[in-house]
Design a protein around this motif. Structure first.
Motif, PDB file in Angstrom:
ATOM      1  N   ALA A 182       2.082  -0.328 -10.033  1.00 26.24           N
ATOM      2  CA  ALA A 182       3.350   0.268  -9.582  1.00 26.24           C
ATOM      3  C   ALA A 182       3.174   1.762  -9.315  1.00 26.24           C
ATOM      4  O   ALA A 182       3.703   2.291  -8.344  1.00 26.24           O
ATOM      5  CB  ALA A 182       4.446   0.038 -10.628  1.00 26.24           C
ATOM      6  N   GLU A 203       1.374   2.101  -6.072  1.00 23.45           N
ATOM      7  CA  GLU A 203       2.246   1.701  -4.958  1.00 23.45           C
ATOM      8  C   GLU A 203       3.531   2.529  -4.872  1.00 23.45           C
ATOM      9  O   GLU A 203       4.414   2.245  -4.053  1.00 23.45           O
ATOM     10  CB  GLU A 203       2.603   0.205  -5.081  1.00 23.45           C
ATOM     11  CG  GLU A 203       1.379  -0.692  -4.877  1.00 23.45           C
ATOM     12  CD  GLU A 203       1.656  -2.164  -5.219  1.00 23.45           C
ATOM     13  OE1 GLU A 203       2.799  -2.498  -5.626  1.00 23.45           O
ATOM     14  OE2 GLU A 203       0.714  -2.974  -5.087  1.00 23.45           O
ATOM     15  N   LYS A 204       3.637   3.510  -5.722  1.00 22.09           N
ATOM     16  CA  LYS A 204       4.808   4.411  -5.751  1.00 22.09           C
ATOM     17  C   LYS A 204       6.135   3.650  -5.850  1.00 22.09           C
ATOM     18  O   LYS A 204       7.070   3.880  -5.092  1.00 22.09           O
ATOM     19  CB  LYS A 204       4.816   5.335  -4.516  1.00 22.09           C
ATOM     20  CG  LYS A 204       3.575   6.212  -4.411  1.00 22.09           C
ATOM     21  CD  LYS A 204       3.726   7.265  -3.333  1.00 22.09           C
ATOM     22  CE  LYS A 204       2.416   7.996  -3.027  1.00 22.09           C
ATOM     23  NZ  LYS A 204       1.786   8.628  -4.215  1.00 22.09           N
ATOM     24  N   ARG A 205       6.177   2.701  -6.809  1.00 18.53           N
ATOM     25  CA  ARG A 205       7.435   1.968  -7.064  1.00 18.53           C
ATOM     26  C   ARG A 205       7.649   1.876  -8.568  1.00 18.53           C
ATOM     27  O   ARG A 205       6.775   2.242  -9.349  1.00 18.53           O
ATOM     28  CB  ARG A 205       7.371   0.570  -6.440  1.00 18.53           C
ATOM     29  CG  ARG A 205       6.225  -0.286  -6.993  1.00 18.53           C
ATOM     30  CD  ARG A 205       6.309  -1.737  -6.522  1.00 18.53           C
ATOM     31  NE  ARG A 205       5.141  -2.487  -6.967  1.00 18.53           N
ATOM     32  CZ  ARG A 205       5.022  -3.028  -8.182  1.00 18.53           C
ATOM     33  NH1 ARG A 205       5.974  -2.907  -9.079  1.00 18.53           N
ATOM     34  NH2 ARG A 205       3.925  -3.690  -8.521  1.00 18.53           N
ATOM     35  N   LYS A 206       8.818   1.363  -8.941  1.00 21.69           N
ATOM     36  CA  LYS A 206       9.139   1.197 -10.359  1.00 21.69           C
ATOM     37  C   LYS A 206       8.429  -0.030 -10.936  1.00 21.69           C
ATOM     38  O   LYS A 206       8.426  -1.078 -10.285  1.00 21.69           O
ATOM     39  CB  LYS A 206      10.658   1.012 -10.546  1.00 21.69           C
ATOM     40  CG  LYS A 206      11.407   2.304 -10.663  1.00 21.69           C
ATOM     41  CD  LYS A 206      12.713   2.087 -11.421  1.00 21.69           C
ATOM     42  CE  LYS A 206      13.134   3.402 -12.018  1.00 21.69           C
ATOM     43  NZ  LYS A 206      14.483   3.552 -12.383  1.00 21.69           N
TER      44      LYS A 206
END
Ligand code: HXC
Length: 257
Positions: free
Chosen positions: A245, A248-251
């Motif tokens: 995460a 991938e620059k997500r939560k």
């Protein structure tokens, strides 16, 4: 409820254990110790509970072991009863325990507070080991845990004098994490507990365990222990997810395994 001396509830990933003998300032008698230990162990097995909060009803966290119950005890009775062994089981609880202390935390009540991983206290809380004034001494870890926590000289002062200390003093000496306005104590404690509850629970579990080893082990042994726990986390799905995460620059979505 199956509990006579405590109140137990659970919500939002948090497990609550509340000492519930307010008329005697939550004086801790033997059946109450059994109830406390069993409630902790049940929460530790309950997947819905991530963090446990321990508090007391009324104007005390707990004013100590029940003096009425103890007053006629003999040494051999106590040896054979061996009740302090039950307290030892608190050290094996894997989930984080936050104590929310309002009012008196004295004697065995202070020892119970010292079994918590962190302490949030009301600004008007008071702490102390008055056992010396009764001709006894702490018996459930007080001389050991307090000394490891604040050092010999300070622990001597608390334990030998039997004096009560304020939350401000406890904060300055690192006994508690926060001193909070009394009306906000539970709210602030819950807010912090919820923050911990949202984190990957295997990390939380192994960090707690490793910090406990820092208290018991030499630096070298403690570091070996930490390292194995670090490696172990790389077997978890949450480690894969947490790092993926980030990349991938997500939560992240943690599962607790
Ligand atoms: C039994 C207790 C109690 C205790 C308070 N009560 N502490 N009963 N055991 N530890 C009862 C009182 O008898 C009283 O009952 C009621 O609670 C309210 O307390 P008061 O004394 O009237 O309140 P207050 O005047 O505000 O004084 C509060 C206090 C005082 C300063 C905290 O209660 C106190 O000194 N308590 C004892 C503290 C102590 O010595 N703790 C260490 C215990 S030895 P009634 O029926 O009169 O209303 C210990 C050893 C641990 O903990 C060993 C390992 C487990």
């Amino acid at each position: 409820s199956k509990h006579e001396y405590i109140a137990v509830s659970e919500r939002d990933g948090l497990g609550f254990i509340e000492l519930n003998r307010p008329k005697v300032l939550n004086a801790i008698n033997r059946p109450m110790v059994s109830e406390i230990v069993e409630a902790f162990e049940e929460f530790d097995r309950n997947d819905n509970v991530k963090v446990i909060i321990l508090s007391g009803k009324g104007r005390a966290f707990a004013a100590g072991a029940d003096i009425d119950e103890m007053s006629e005890d003999g040494a051999i009775d106590l040896e054979l009863l061996n009740q302090f062994t039950e307290w030892d089981r608190l050290a094996w609880i894997k989930k984080p325990i936050i104590g929310a202390v309002q009012g008196f935390a004295l004697g065995g009540g202070f020892e119970l507070a010292l079994c918590c991983d962190m302490l949030f206290a009301a600004e008007d809380a008071s702490f102390g080991f008055p056992e010396v004034n009764l001709g006894v001494m702490p018996g459930a870890g007080g001389t050991q845990r307090l000394t490891k926590l604040i050092g010999k000289s300070r622990a001597m002062e608390w334990l030998l004098s039997g004096d009560r200390f304020t939350a401000a003093q406890a904060l300055e000496w690192g006994v508690i994490n926060r001193a909070i306005a009394p009306e906000l104590l539970m709210e602030e404690t819950e807010k912090f507990a919820k923050k911990l509850a949202s984190k990957p629970s295997l990390s939380i579990r192994l960090i707690k365990e490793s910090v406990h080893k820092a208290v018991d082990y030499s630096l070298y042994e403690g570091m070996q222990y930490e390292r194995k726990n670090f490696y172990l986390l790389f077997a978890s799905e949450d480690q894969k997810e947490g790092m993926k995460a980030f990349v991938e620059k997500r939560k992240p979505h943690f599962k607790g395994k």
